[in-house]
Design a protein around this motif. Structure first.
Motif, PDB file in Angstrom:
ATOM      1  N   ALA A   4       0.831  -1.202   0.000  1.00  0.00           N
ATOM      2  CA  ALA A   4       0.000   0.000   0.000  1.00  0.00           C
ATOM      3  C   ALA A   4       0.867   1.253   0.000  1.00  0.00           C
ATOM      4  CB  ALA A   4      -0.934  -0.004   1.207  1.00  0.00           C
ATOM      5  N   ALA A   5       1.934   1.235   0.807  1.00  0.00           N
ATOM      6  CA  ALA A   5       2.837   2.386   0.858  1.00  0.00           C
ATOM      7  C   ALA A   5       3.558   2.562  -0.470  1.00  0.00           C
ATOM      8  CB  ALA A   5       3.838   2.206   1.990  1.00  0.00           C
ATOM      9  N   GLY A   6       3.973   1.455  -1.082  1.00  0.00           N
ATOM     10  CA  GLY A   6       4.653   1.536  -2.365  1.00  0.00           C
ATOM     11  C   GLY A   6       3.755   2.074  -3.455  1.00  0.00           C
ATOM     12  N   LEU A   7       2.503   1.626  -3.456  1.00  0.00           N
ATOM     13  CA  LEU A   7       1.565   2.111  -4.465  1.00  0.00           C
ATOM     14  C   LEU A   7       1.250   3.585  -4.244  1.00  0.00           C
ATOM     15  CD1 LEU A   7      -0.044   1.161  -6.913  1.00  0.00           C
ATOM     16  CD2 LEU A   7      -1.951   0.650  -5.373  1.00  0.00           C
ATOM     17  N   GLN A   8       1.150   3.996  -2.986  1.00  0.00           N
ATOM     18  CA  GLN A   8       0.897   5.407  -2.698  1.00  0.00           C
ATOM     19  C   GLN A   8       2.078   6.262  -3.150  1.00  0.00           C
ATOM     20  OE1 GLN A   8      -2.094   6.667  -1.519  1.00  0.00           O
ATOM     21  NE2 GLN A   8      -1.117   8.560  -2.233  1.00  0.00           N
ATOM     22  N   ALA A   9       3.286   5.789  -2.899  1.00  0.00           N
ATOM     23  CA  ALA A   9       4.464   6.532  -3.334  1.00  0.00           C
ATOM     24  C   ALA A   9       4.513   6.627  -4.854  1.00  0.00           C
ATOM     25  CB  ALA A   9       5.728   5.860  -2.805  1.00  0.00           C
ATOM     26  N   PHE A  10       4.155   5.547  -5.506  1.00  0.00           N
ATOM     27  CA  PHE A  10       4.105   5.539  -6.980  1.00  0.00           C
ATOM     28  C   PHE A  10       3.092   6.567  -7.470  1.00  0.00           C
ATOM     29  CE2 PHE A  10       2.431   3.760 -10.999  1.00  0.00           C
ATOM     30  CZ  PHE A  10       3.612   3.601 -11.710  1.00  0.00           C
ATOM     31  N   SER A  11       1.920   6.602  -6.835  1.00  0.00           N
ATOM     32  CA  SER A  11       0.887   7.563  -7.203  1.00  0.00           C
ATOM     33  C   SER A  11       1.340   8.992  -6.928  1.00  0.00           C
ATOM     34  CB  SER A  11      -0.402   7.256  -6.427  1.00  0.00           C
ATOM     35  OG  SER A  11      -1.400   8.207  -6.692  1.00  0.00           O
ATOM     36  N   ASP A  12       1.918   9.211  -5.759  1.00  0.00           N
ATOM     37  CA  ASP A  12       2.357  10.558  -5.387  1.00  0.00           C
ATOM     38  C   ASP A  12       3.432  11.080  -6.328  1.00  0.00           C
ATOM     39  OD1 ASP A  12       0.627  10.487  -3.251  1.00  0.00           O
ATOM     40  OD2 ASP A  12       2.170  10.023  -1.755  1.00  0.00           O
ATOM     41  N   SER A  13       4.241  10.170  -6.872  1.00  0.00           N
ATOM     42  CA  SER A  13       5.345  10.605  -7.734  1.00  0.00           C
ATOM     43  C   SER A  13       4.854  11.231  -9.028  1.00  0.00           C
ATOM     44  CB  SER A  13       6.270   9.427  -8.034  1.00  0.00           C
ATOM     45  OG  SER A  13       5.675   8.518  -8.943  1.00  0.00           O
ATOM     46  N   MET A  14       3.584  11.059  -9.342  1.00  0.00           N
ATOM     47  CA  MET A  14       3.053  11.668 -10.560  1.00  0.00           C
ATOM     48  C   MET A  14       3.055  13.190 -10.468  1.00  0.00           C
ATOM     49  SD  MET A  14      -0.023   9.059 -11.623  1.00  0.00           S
ATOM     50  CE  MET A  14      -0.155   9.775 -13.266  1.00  0.00           C
ATOM     51  N   SER A  15       3.091  13.712  -9.256  1.00  0.00           N
ATOM     52  CA  SER A  15       3.171  15.169  -9.082  1.00  0.00           C
ATOM     53  C   SER A  15       4.603  15.642  -8.874  1.00  0.00           C
ATOM     54  CB  SER A  15       2.301  15.610  -7.900  1.00  0.00           C
ATOM     55  OG  SER A  15       2.750  14.995  -6.697  1.00  0.00           O
ATOM     56  N   PRO A  67       7.628  14.554 -11.100  1.00  0.00           N
ATOM     57  CA  PRO A  67       8.272  13.745 -12.143  1.00  0.00           C
ATOM     58  C   PRO A  67       9.781  13.640 -12.000  1.00  0.00           C
ATOM     59  CG  PRO A  67       6.633  15.208 -13.098  1.00  0.00           C
ATOM     60  CD  PRO A  67       6.782  15.613 -11.669  1.00  0.00           C
ATOM     61  N   ALA A  68      10.428  14.670 -11.476  1.00  0.00           N
ATOM     62  CA  ALA A  68      11.886  14.636 -11.382  1.00  0.00           C
ATOM     63  C   ALA A  68      12.361  13.471 -10.522  1.00  0.00           C
ATOM     64  CB  ALA A  68      12.400  15.953 -10.814  1.00  0.00           C
ATOM     65  N   ASN A  69      11.548  13.087  -9.548  1.00  0.00           N
ATOM     66  CA  ASN A  69      11.925  11.999  -8.643  1.00  0.00           C
ATOM     67  C   ASN A  69      11.067  10.754  -8.831  1.00  0.00           C
ATOM     68  OD1 ASN A  69      13.984  13.485  -7.109  1.00  0.00           O
ATOM     69  ND2 ASN A  69      12.251  14.739  -6.428  1.00  0.00           N
ATOM     70  N   ALA A  70      10.377  10.694  -9.952  1.00  0.00           N
ATOM     71  CA  ALA A  70       9.438   9.602 -10.184  1.00  0.00           C
ATOM     72  C   ALA A  70      10.131   8.406 -10.824  1.00  0.00           C
ATOM     73  CB  ALA A  70       8.302  10.080 -11.084  1.00  0.00           C
ATOM     74  N   HIS A  71       9.440   7.283 -10.801  1.00  0.00           N
ATOM     75  CA  HIS A  71       9.881   6.096 -11.519  1.00  0.00           C
ATOM     76  C   HIS A  71       9.922   6.421 -13.018  1.00  0.00           C
ATOM     77  CE1 HIS A  71       9.782   2.013 -13.207  1.00  0.00           C
ATOM     78  NE2 HIS A  71      10.211   1.592 -12.030  1.00  0.00           N
ATOM     79  N   PRO A  72      10.871   5.844 -13.756  1.00  0.00           N
ATOM     80  CA  PRO A  72      10.949   6.139 -15.199  1.00  0.00           C
ATOM     81  C   PRO A  72       9.649   5.900 -15.952  1.00  0.00           C
ATOM     82  CG  PRO A  72      12.926   4.996 -14.491  1.00  0.00           C
ATOM     83  CD  PRO A  72      12.000   5.006 -13.308  1.00  0.00           C
ATOM     84  N   THR A  73       8.894   4.871 -15.570  1.00  0.00           N
ATOM     85  CA  THR A  73       7.649   4.615 -16.297  1.00  0.00           C
ATOM     86  C   THR A  73       6.599   5.691 -16.011  1.00  0.00           C
ATOM     87  OG1 THR A  73       6.803   3.148 -14.554  1.00  0.00           O
ATOM     88  CG2 THR A  73       8.054   2.131 -16.335  1.00  0.00           C
TER      89      THR A  73
END
Length: 323
Positions: A83-94, A96-102
């Motif tokens: 759940a924490a990983g998915l939330q971090a993935f979602s939050d990274s959409m705002s 982008p500089a620190n987001a997952h490449p995908t």
């Protein structure tokens, strides 16, 4: 990566006008995920114009990365960590500089094709459901899940493909096709999903044939299991038929891609039937020979259509400028 393959990927990115080195790397990562994990999906994308392939790979990469977070089988991947990983993935959409490449590749694609952010939100909402929901009572309940997990993927991809009608007219067909693809996978993956603790086929379908979770966990394919799967296949084929008219609404250069996907995903269910519904063993696959035959047929049909000048009336959506 071989030199030839690297050159092919470079050509796709050049055709899409993607010049930033970091973004090119992001798109390559998404492409690699599609090539490794989405065999049917990836084969179908080979029939897209080069300038559009990278965008479809980006959307796959985004979805696959989120799905991998939810389905992480490692012992340390507790529900709370997922759940924490998915939330971090979602939050990274705002961010982008620190987001997952995908995420970066998907956000770039979303800007290029003016995709509705609500589609990404709906997808992630369904991924969150996988963390807590282990079965669905009715088809209506399952429909709420597959709207976010599959229908919205069809809605994302439609502007990328281009249309000869309005995107709004083509979208319901694309949504249905996304759902049909996913339910084909659910039918094939009953055993795999059960081992993850989930049953996607509705409980009302199981009860109709005297089945429940305990019966499925015996992994015995009897007449009741065959009957249930046959009924779900019939129902899903009806969704394919409902979606098929939408293929003609796509830009001519995209129809081959969707036609290949339409036939190969549909063939998953045929392969299940031919395997006598043995969905608890090794994953059932469409044979390489069948895949090659379908791809060759689409190539030939496309060539004949081009020679005849066979194009639907209307104007295909233009390729958006690079950004």
């Amino acid at each position: 990566m071989s030199t030839r393959l690297s050159q092919r990927v470079d050509a796709e990115l050049d055709a899409a006008g993607i010049t930033d080195p970091l973004l090119r790397s992001d798109y390559r990562i998404s492409r690699d995920l599609a090539r490794e994990h989405g065999r049917t999906y990836f084969l179908a994308t080979r029939f897209l114009p080069p300038e559009r392939r990278s965008a479809v790979h980006a959307l796959y990469g985004f979805a696959r990365t989120a799905d991998d977070i939810v389905d992480d089988p490692s012992p340390e991947a507790t529900p709370e960590r997922k759940a924490a990983g998915l939330q971090a993935f979602s939050d990274s959409m705002s961010d982008p500089a620190n987001a997952h490449p995908t995420v970066r590749a998907a956000l770039h694609t979303a800007r290029r094709y003016d995709l509705d952010p609500a589609l990404f939100t709906a997808f992630l909402d369904s991924m969150r459901m996988d963390l807590t929901v282990t079965e669905y009572e009715t088809h209506a309940d399952l429909d709420r899940y597959v709207w976010g997990s599959a229908a919205v993927i069809g809605l994302m991809v439609t502007p990328v493909m281009g249309t000869v009608t309005s995107v709004e007219e083509a979208s319901p067909y694309a949504a249905d096709l996304g759902v049909a693809f996913q339910i084909s996978n659910f039918i094939r993956d009953v055993g795999e999903d059960l081992r993850l603790g989930r049953i996607y086929l509705p409980q009302e379908s199981l009860r109709r044939f005297g089945l429940d979770r305990a019966r499925l966990q015996t992994e015995v394919v009897d007449d009741d299991v065959r009957g249930m799967l046959a009924a779900e296949i019939d129902r899903t084929r009806a969704i394919y038929r409902r979606a098929e008219p939408g293929i003609a609404m796509l830009a001519p250069g995209a129809r081959g891609c969707v036609r290949v996907a339409y036939q190969l995903y549909g063939d998953i269910m045929t392969a299940v039937e031919q395997a006598d519904y043995q969905v608890f063993g090794p994953r059932i696959r469409v044979s390489r020979r069948r895949r090659a035959r379908i791809a060759g047929r689409v190539v030939a049909d496309t060539a004949r259509s081009t020679l005849r000048g066979g194009r639907a009336t209307g104007t295909a959506s233009r390729t958006p400028p690079a950004s």
